[in-house]
Design a protein around this motif. Structure first.
Motif, PDB file in Angstrom:
ATOM      1  N   ASP A  66       0.808  -1.216   0.000  1.00 57.83           N
ATOM      2  CA  ASP A  66       0.000   0.000   0.000  1.00 57.83           C
ATOM      3  C   ASP A  66       0.847   1.275   0.000  1.00 57.83           C
ATOM      4  O   ASP A  66       0.321   2.379   0.065  1.00 57.83           O
ATOM      5  CB  ASP A  66      -0.970   0.022   1.186  1.00 57.83           C
ATOM      6  N   GLY A  67       2.170   1.117  -0.070  1.00 63.70           N
ATOM      7  CA  GLY A  67       3.061   2.277  -0.117  1.00 63.70           C
ATOM      8  C   GLY A  67       3.398   2.867   1.233  1.00 63.70           C
ATOM      9  O   GLY A  67       4.046   3.907   1.317  1.00 63.70           O
ATOM     10  N   HIS A  68       2.968   2.208   2.293  1.00 63.34           N
ATOM     11  CA  HIS A  68       3.251   2.654   3.655  1.00 63.34           C
ATOM     12  C   HIS A  68       3.653   1.456   4.502  1.00 63.34           C
ATOM     13  O   HIS A  68       3.336   0.317   4.178  1.00 63.34           O
ATOM     14  CB  HIS A  68       2.019   3.315   4.281  1.00 63.34           C
ATOM     15  N   VAL A  69       4.349   1.729   5.601  1.00 72.84           N
ATOM     16  CA  VAL A  69       4.724   0.683   6.545  1.00 72.84           C
ATOM     17  C   VAL A  69       3.854   0.853   7.777  1.00 72.84           C
ATOM     18  O   VAL A  69       3.917   1.872   8.457  1.00 72.84           O
ATOM     19  CB  VAL A  69       6.224   0.779   6.909  1.00 72.84           C
ATOM     20  N   ASP A  70       3.007  -0.155   8.044  1.00 76.05           N
ATOM     21  CA  ASP A  70       2.165  -0.093   9.236  1.00 76.05           C
ATOM     22  C   ASP A  70       2.939  -0.657  10.429  1.00 76.05           C
ATOM     23  O   ASP A  70       4.088  -1.086  10.296  1.00 76.05           O
ATOM     24  CB  ASP A  70       0.823  -0.794   9.013  1.00 76.05           C
ATOM     25  N   PHE A  71       2.301  -0.661  11.592  1.00 76.40           N
ATOM     26  CA  PHE A  71       3.001  -1.082  12.799  1.00 76.40           C
ATOM     27  C   PHE A  71       3.476  -2.527  12.707  1.00 76.40           C
ATOM     28  O   PHE A  71       4.606  -2.842  13.101  1.00 76.40           O
ATOM     29  CB  PHE A  71       2.127  -0.887  14.047  1.00 76.40           C
ATOM     30  N   ASN A  72       2.647  -3.416  12.177  1.00 77.67           N
ATOM     31  CA  ASN A  72       3.042  -4.822  12.068  1.00 77.67           C
ATOM     32  C   ASN A  72       4.258  -4.984  11.157  1.00 77.67           C
ATOM     33  O   ASN A  72       5.153  -5.787  11.445  1.00 77.67           O
ATOM     34  CB  ASN A  72       1.886  -5.673  11.549  1.00 77.67           C
ATOM     35  N   GLU A  73       4.291  -4.234  10.080  1.00 77.63           N
ATOM     36  CA  GLU A  73       5.427  -4.293   9.154  1.00 77.63           C
ATOM     37  C   GLU A  73       6.678  -3.703   9.806  1.00 77.63           C
ATOM     38  O   GLU A  73       7.791  -4.203   9.606  1.00 77.63           O
ATOM     39  CB  GLU A  73       5.071  -3.568   7.856  1.00 77.63           C
ATOM     40  N   TYR A  74       6.509  -2.656  10.603  1.00 79.38           N
ATOM     41  CA  TYR A  74       7.605  -2.035  11.356  1.00 79.38           C
ATOM     42  C   TYR A  74       8.208  -3.027  12.354  1.00 79.38           C
ATOM     43  O   TYR A  74       9.428  -3.108  12.503  1.00 79.38           O
ATOM     44  CB  TYR A  74       7.064  -0.787  12.052  1.00 79.38           C
ATOM     45  N   VAL A  75       7.346  -3.794  13.006  1.00 73.22           N
ATOM     46  CA  VAL A  75       7.823  -4.784  13.980  1.00 73.22           C
ATOM     47  C   VAL A  75       8.719  -5.816  13.297  1.00 73.22           C
ATOM     48  O   VAL A  75       9.708  -6.265  13.881  1.00 73.22           O
ATOM     49  CB  VAL A  75       6.629  -5.451  14.711  1.00 73.22           C
TER      50      VAL A  75
END
Length: 95
Positions: A66-75
């Motif tokens: 989606d072009g963004h890093v959400d919290f789960n992806e950051y983890v």
């Protein structure tokens, strides 16, 4: 608060310190991710002056594309860096 709970709280706080500056407060944009890496992970990842390198990291983390890093992806990023550091220090200890 235990040491581990403090580390978890710090990880959450760092994410939210950078998310939302350029839009959605629950995701990191490319620029927000670059700032986070530079300011919070510079000792492990170096200075991300190379925009192509940041974009490569972003693409690897952005599982839902989606072009963004959400919290789960950051983890996932934090876990991967932590694992790599642990392996490095285990190897250094053997020498």
């Amino acid at each position: 608060m235990s040491q581990l709970e403090g580390a978890m709280a710090a990880m959450i706080k760092v994410f939210h310190n950078y998310s939302g500056k350029e839009g959605d407060k629950y995701t990191l944009s490319n620029g927000e991710l670059k700032d986070l890496i530079k300011n919070e992970l510079g000792n492990f990842l170096g200075d991300p002056k190379d925009q192509a390198a940041v974009e490569k990291i972003m693409k690897m983390l952005d599982e839902n594309k989606d072009g963004h890093v959400d919290f789960n992806e950051y983890v996932v990023l934090i876990a991967a860096i932590t694992t790599a550091c642990n392996e490095f220090f285990k190897d250094q200890k053997k020498k």
